[in-house]
Design a protein around this motif. Structure first.
Motif, PDB file in Angstrom:
ATOM      1  N   ASP A 266      23.463  30.254  30.839  1.00 35.77           N
ATOM      2  CA  ASP A 266      23.486  30.108  32.055  1.00 35.77           C
ATOM      3  C   ASP A 266      23.245  29.434  32.727  1.00 35.77           C
ATOM      4  O   ASP A 266      22.176  28.447  33.205  1.00 35.77           O
ATOM      5  CB  ASP A 266      22.590  31.470  31.826  1.00 35.77           C
ATOM      6  CG  ASP A 266      22.822  32.852  30.946  1.00 35.77           C
ATOM      7  OD1 ASP A 266      24.085  33.268  31.222  1.00 35.77           O
ATOM      8  OD2 ASP A 266      22.264  33.177  30.656  1.00 35.77           O
ATOM      9  N   LYS A 271      31.069  28.098  34.574  1.00 37.31           N
ATOM     10  CA  LYS A 271      30.995  28.404  33.221  1.00 37.31           C
ATOM     11  C   LYS A 271      32.203  28.299  32.384  1.00 37.31           C
ATOM     12  O   LYS A 271      32.601  29.686  32.518  1.00 37.31           O
ATOM     13  CB  LYS A 271      29.656  29.768  33.814  1.00 37.31           C
ATOM     14  CG  LYS A 271      29.468  30.121  32.032  1.00 37.31           C
ATOM     15  CD  LYS A 271      28.227  31.435  32.516  1.00 37.31           C
ATOM     16  CE  LYS A 271      28.054  32.558  31.321  1.00 37.31           C
ATOM     17  NZ  LYS A 271      27.386  31.636  30.201  1.00 37.31           N
ATOM     18  N   THR A 287      33.751  30.421  34.889  1.00 37.49           N
ATOM     19  CA  THR A 287      33.722  30.904  35.903  1.00 37.49           C
ATOM     20  C   THR A 287      32.925  30.432  36.911  1.00 37.49           C
ATOM     21  O   THR A 287      32.267  29.732  36.674  1.00 37.49           O
ATOM     22  CB  THR A 287      32.958  32.143  35.316  1.00 37.49           C
ATOM     23  OG1 THR A 287      33.225  32.768  34.678  1.00 37.49           O
ATOM     24  CG2 THR A 287      32.668  32.767  36.838  1.00 37.49           C
ATOM     25  N   TYR A 288      33.451  30.333  37.976  1.00 38.04           N
ATOM     26  CA  TYR A 288      32.587  29.465  39.753  1.00 38.04           C
ATOM     27  C   TYR A 288      32.405  30.012  40.700  1.00 38.04           C
ATOM     28  O   TYR A 288      33.512  30.960  40.867  1.00 38.04           O
ATOM     29  CB  TYR A 288      33.328  27.934  39.733  1.00 38.04           C
ATOM     30  CG  TYR A 288      33.201  27.660  41.089  1.00 38.04           C
ATOM     31  CD1 TYR A 288      32.299  26.540  40.608  1.00 38.04           C
ATOM     32  CD2 TYR A 288      33.858  27.885  42.565  1.00 38.04           C
ATOM     33  CE1 TYR A 288      31.745  25.928  41.456  1.00 38.04           C
ATOM     34  CE2 TYR A 288      33.119  27.158  43.537  1.00 38.04           C
ATOM     35  CZ  TYR A 288      32.682  25.729  42.818  1.00 38.04           C
ATOM     36  OH  TYR A 288      31.531  24.937  44.260  1.00 38.04           O
ATOM     37  N   LYS A 289      31.365  30.222  40.695  1.00 40.93           N
ATOM     38  CA  LYS A 289      30.706  31.317  42.080  1.00 40.93           C
ATOM     39  C   LYS A 289      31.822  32.718  42.039  1.00 40.93           C
ATOM     40  O   LYS A 289      32.100  33.031  43.017  1.00 40.93           O
ATOM     41  CB  LYS A 289      31.478  30.596  43.194  1.00 40.93           C
ATOM     42  CG  LYS A 289      30.265  29.565  43.662  1.00 40.93           C
ATOM     43  CD  LYS A 289      30.814  28.679  45.314  1.00 40.93           C
ATOM     44  CE  LYS A 289      29.769  27.825  45.381  1.00 40.93           C
ATOM     45  NZ  LYS A 289      30.361  27.359  46.751  1.00 40.93           N
ATOM     46  N   LYS A 290      31.289  33.645  40.707  1.00 37.29           N
ATOM     47  CA  LYS A 290      32.103  34.698  39.736  1.00 37.29           C
ATOM     48  C   LYS A 290      33.374  34.548  40.127  1.00 37.29           C
ATOM     49  O   LYS A 290      33.541  36.203  39.835  1.00 37.29           O
ATOM     50  CB  LYS A 290      31.006  35.530  41.098  1.00 37.29           C
ATOM     51  CG  LYS A 290      29.792  35.378  41.430  1.00 37.29           C
ATOM     52  CD  LYS A 290      29.009  36.860  42.333  1.00 37.29           C
ATOM     53  CE  LYS A 290      27.041  36.828  42.375  1.00 37.29           C
ATOM     54  NZ  LYS A 290      26.366  37.734  43.422  1.00 37.29           N
ATOM     55  N   THR A 291      33.862  33.900  40.102  1.00 34.12           N
ATOM     56  CA  THR A 291      35.439  34.005  39.996  1.00 34.12           C
ATOM     57  C   THR A 291      35.721  33.276  39.007  1.00 34.12           C
ATOM     58  O   THR A 291      35.336  32.587  38.712  1.00 34.12           O
ATOM     59  CB  THR A 291      36.067  33.377  41.343  1.00 34.12           C
ATOM     60  OG1 THR A 291      35.895  33.718  42.268  1.00 34.12           O
ATOM     61  CG2 THR A 291      37.721  33.752  40.996  1.00 34.12           C
ATOM     62  N   ASP A 292      36.460  33.986  38.292  1.00 34.50           N
ATOM     63  CA  ASP A 292      36.817  33.798  36.303  1.00 34.50           C
ATOM     64  C   ASP A 292      38.796  33.067  36.160  1.00 34.50           C
ATOM     65  O   ASP A 292      38.784  33.570  37.686  1.00 34.50           O
ATOM     66  CB  ASP A 292      37.329  35.217  35.853  1.00 34.50           C
ATOM     67  CG  ASP A 292      36.051  36.003  35.377  1.00 34.50           C
ATOM     68  OD1 ASP A 292      34.590  34.492  35.088  1.00 34.50           O
ATOM     69  OD2 ASP A 292      35.087  36.858  35.014  1.00 34.50           O
TER      70      ASP A 292
END
Length: 488
Positions: A266, A271, A287-292
């Protein structure tokens, strides 16, 4: 470039003799390569001291010599030869400075990405190069398997070449139209100043586990060597680090670069999650800035999801769109000798470069995860001679505990007795599931022919290498060729 101009590139203590207004032909540290009007840099190596070959270099036409031992060459010989003697504190740094000047500071133009860490450097470098290449950017690569200028392959002898060879290759990359270059940066090269003065736009730290302790003497020294790459980054560059490695914060604590992290932890900027893999490839999400971003690669295993994520992060920091990055990752072909799967039938052979305890463990854990205890797992491996002895018993223990059967054999014994190396490995094995076979081909043959029809056989340690070194002689040997010979 004239000698009078080139000497401004080097931090000298004293310059004596005649500084001739002649163009320098080359910068060399090997007296056998000296030609007329070369600059010869006397480097103190582990087996030879370049200062012993100064007179030979002068006789061959050197226009100047660089020394850190002022007593190695009498001043009257310098006067008689009408050449220049440049006294420096560190010949290796001087070699790097002169090479950088001679080849017009090529990394100030080239976008250079350096990758360091115990495992994963080669695969990450191949992925990054493919991202650049598949999106229309000609790029170079310097690494363990080979060096590339665009698509032209140049054989590699060292993971990271000497500084004059490096600067020459970077200059040739620019001349051939390359915009990017990716290189594996070994701990040896950092300590020995082979990459001194290079302008890295981005540096990646993959991981660090015990290795090369024959050279570095302690893990702390090994860590400090890796850290040099990040200490020398400027404030306009990027540091990409594996957040899941406990040493990553230490690696960048003194870096001026902007730091980005990747990993399953986390808080990772990039991620990694939902990793699924089998013997055909790996699916995972970044996942980068809440985009998968969902990615599939033919490269296998959790470790290759990490390698791809590091390349994703580096390319993204360098301005590539996520769509283009995913395209580059997904089209990356098999990296030679890196968890390379052979065999079209039920029995599969995996050839892997895993030659450290950590990489061997990860390779076997990946296989175990894939087979789910439904298939026999057989391992063939040895350890290199004249290298870190502390890992031998540890690797024996790992191989025995994670395999159904182990064939302990020779790797590259070099000048050591192969049976002594095998005996060191055996000390770590407590289970009665191993066989000792000094001859590597015979060990591979036995592993393939004696294993179940649906077995997975891991041949570890040499990967892409096409030779076996015994008593200083390299004979042709390919794990892939031998495996296919007996896989019938």
């Amino acid at each position: 470039m004239e000698l009078t101009q080139l000497i401004n590139s080097v931090s000298s203590i004293q310059i004596t003799g005649n500084i001739q207004r002649k163009d320098v032909a080359d910068i060399v540290y090997d007296s056998r390569k000296v030609q007329k009007n070369s600059v010869f840099v006397a480097v103190k190596g582990f087996n030879n001291d370049g200062h012993r070959f100064l007179q030979e270099a002068i006789a061959k036409g050197a226009i100047a010599v660089v020394v850190e031992d002022n007593e190695a060459l009498p001043d009257d010989l310098i006067t008689h030869s009408q050449i220049a003697k440049i006294l420096v504190k560190d010949s290796r740094k001087a070699l790097a400075e002169l090479s950088k000047g001679f080849y017009k500071n090529p990394t100030s133009t080239l976008k250079l990405i350096g990758i360091t860490g115990t495992n994963g450097k080669t695969t990450s470098a191949f992925i990054l190069k493919n991202i650049f290449q598949s999106n229309g950017y000609k790029s170079g690569l310097i690494g363990t398997i080979a060096n590339y200028i665009g698509t032209e392959k140049v054989d590699a002898k060292l993971t990271t070449p000497e500084s004059n060879d490096l600067n020459k290759m970077f200059y040739e990359m620019i001349q051939s139209g390359c915009e990017f270059a990716v290189m594996e940066v070994s701990s040896h090269s950092l300590i020995l100043n082979r990459v001194y003065g290079l302008d890295f736009k981005t540096a990646i730290f993959s991981n660090i586990t015990s290795d090369h302790l024959d050279f570095h003497k302690s893990f702390d020294d090994y860590l400090k060597a890796k850290k040099i790459l990040f200490d020398n980054l400027n404030n306009s560059s990027f540091a990409i680090i594996n957040k899941d490695d406990k040493n990553s914060e230490q690696i960048v604590k003194d870096s001026k670069a902007e730091v980005f992290t990747y990993g399953i932890s986390d808080g990772s900027d990039y991620k990694i999650k939902n990793i699924i893999y089998d013997l055909t490839g790996t699916d995972f999400t970044i996942t980068y800035k809440k985009t998968d971003y969902k990615i599939h690669t033919s490269l296998i295993g959790v470790f290759n999801a990490y390698n791809a994520a590091s390349a994703f992060a580096a390319a993204h920091c360098l301005g590539f769109s996520t769509e283009k990055i995913v395209k580059g990752i997904e089209s990356t072909p098999q990296v030679p000798g890196r968890f390379e799967v052979l065999g079209k039938g039920m029995k599969k052979i995996i050839v892997d470069y895993s030659h450290t305890a950590d990489s061997l463990e990860k390779a076997l854990q990946a296989i175990r995860e894939i087979v789910k205890d439904k298939k026999q797992v057989v391992t063939v491996f040895g350890c290199g001679g004249d290298r870190d002895k502390t890992k031998r018993a540890v690797m024996g223990k790992i191989a025995s505990e994670l395999s159904d059967k182990v064939f302990v054999t020779s790797d590259n014994p070099r000048t050591e007795n192969p049976l002594s190396i095998i005996d060191d490995i055996k000390k770590g094995i407590s289970k009665n599931n191993f066989e000792l076979e000094e001859n590597r081909e015979e060990a591979i043959k036995k592993a393939i022919q004696s294993s179940n029809d649906s077995a997975v056989v891991l041949i570890a340690g040499k990967g892409h290498e096409s030779y076996q070194e015994i008593n200083g002689v390299r004979n042709h040997f390919s794990d892939q060729e031998v495996a296919l010979k007996y896989l019938v």
